[in-house]
Design an enzyme around this catalytic site. Structure first.
Site, short mmCIF file in Angstrom:
data_model
loop_
_atom_site.label_atom_id
_atom_site.label_comp_id
_atom_site.label_asym_id
_atom_site.label_seq_id
_atom_site.Cartn_x
_atom_site.Cartn_y
_atom_site.Cartn_z
N ARG A 1 75.06 24.47 83.55
CA ARG A 1 74.83 23.52 84.65
C ARG A 1 74.78 24.23 86.00
NH1 ARG A 1 74.00 21.94 80.57
NH2 ARG A 1 74.72 20.07 79.48
N SER B 1 76.73 12.11 82.25
CA SER B 1 77.95 12.90 82.13
C SER B 1 78.41 13.33 83.53
CB SER B 1 77.71 14.13 81.25
OG SER B 1 77.37 13.74 79.94
N GLU C 1 79.83 17.43 87.36
CA GLU C 1 78.40 17.77 87.32
C GLU C 1 77.71 17.10 88.50
OE1 GLU C 1 75.90 17.29 83.96
OE2 GLU C 1 77.43 17.86 82.51
#
Length: 348
Positions: free
Chosen positions: A166, A239, A343
């Site tokens: 990420r 998420s 995230e």
């Protein structure tokens, strides 16, 4: 073409459905719109922030005092490279799932596991989105972008993008906001390359001879529909937290703490990353820390997937979401000694 709207309502343009406004909304359709646009903003001393589909951010302010930039670049080019590789170069404003849909329908392998991830192509390349054992970094060849510091268009090759979990060159602190993605080039394969070893995807296929990109896409979409909220009905950013990646020595400490709290027979899921790191399940940590029923104002935890925070009432503020994030982070840290990183990007 550039479209500018003053005092713009951002609620329809973030998947959390958070009510916020910005001083200016600026949508552009051509990469060559950017140089003058950025110069004008800089000369006026206007703060600006570039977004995709608003699927991985939280507006934690009722008003963003500046301009929000949105790409509507929808270019789409296909080139055959060798006998089994297809280069697909697409504009940053294209919805990522449209590309996944097109690739699967044309029997091309590489991004079928990423089906139904919300967001646009440009933002997915910055974030290095991933799901079910795949990341866009696996297939991206290069990214074209406008460098707002050097005031020129550049091409950033795969080896320069510094992709990680990420993360990318474009998310690093000293480069954050510097590059505005205009196009992304992918290398897809006409030769079967199924990735079914994550999330028990293989259990959905009794006959491996019938595995196609389209079949995998359909399974992934079914799994996501069953586990995740429909963003058209319940606001979320997918998420919300990253799965923590820790060293082997840290893993031993975390596991000892888990055994003390949950008992010596606890089965703690983990995945080995390379030879020296361990990736933990953030969803499991959140669940076992007792966070599944937590709320803060209008924000809550999605009952089917604790990794997902939602606008449970439809009227949650950005501060509600940030407050819930902080509550969960503190609970997981207190019990397991692990700090969860989001995230989603918090915009203030």
């Amino acid at each position: 073409m550039i479209q500018i709207v003053d005092d713009f309502d951002l609620r329809p343009y973030n998947t959390f459905g958070i009510s916020s406004r910005c001083s200016q909304w600026i949508a552009y359709t051509e990469q060559h719109d950017l140089p003058k646009l950025i110069d004008d903003l800089n000369n006026a001393g206007t703060r600006y922030f570039s977004i995709g589909a608003g699927s991985n951010l939280v507006f934690a302010t009722p008003r963003f005092d500046g301009a929000i930039l949105s790409s509507s670049i929808l270019t789409f080019e296909v080139e055959y490279v060798g006998s089994d590789t297809v280069r697909v170069t697409v504009g940053s404003g294209l919805v990522m799932d449209r590309l996944c849909e097109w690739a699967a329908a044309n029997g091309l392998w590489g991004i079928e596991n990423l089906s139904m991830i919300p967001g646009k192509v440009g933002a997915s390349a910055v974030q290095n989105v991933g799901a079910y054992g795949c990341e866009v970094a696996d297939v991206i060849d290069y990214v074209d972008a406008y460098d707002t510091v050097d005031r020129r268009f550049i091409r950033i090759g795969r080896n320069e993008l510094d992709y990680g979990y990420r993360s990318s060159l474009m998310k690093q602190t000293d480069h954050r906001g510097r590059f505005i993605v205009t196009e992304v080039s992918y290398l897809l394969s006409s030769v079967p390359k199924p990735r079914l070893d994550y999330g028990n995807l293989s259990s959905h296929f009794a006959d491996m001879g019938k595995v196609t990109p389209q079949a995998i896409r359909e399974v992934v979409m079914d799994v996501r529909r069953n586990k995740l909220p429909n963003p058209c009905l319940v606001g979320s950013a997918g998420s919300f937290f990253k799965n923590p990646v820790i060293s082997m020595s840290e893993w031993e400490s975390v596991y000892r703490r888990a055994c003390q709290v949950l008992g010596p027979a606890v089965e703690m899921p983990y995945f080995q990353v390379g030879g020296e790191s361990i990736k933990l399940s953030a969803a499991w940590l959140i669940d076992k820390a007792g966070c599944k029923t937590m709320t803060c104002g209008g924000a809550g935890v999605w009952p089917k997937q604790p990794l997902v925070l939602v606008n449970a009432t439809g009227s949650a503020t950005g501060n509600d979401v940030v407050g819930l994030k902080d509550m969960i982070t503190a609970a997981v840290s207190d019990i397991f000694g692990i700090t969860l990183d989001p995230e989603a990007e918090i915009i203030r």
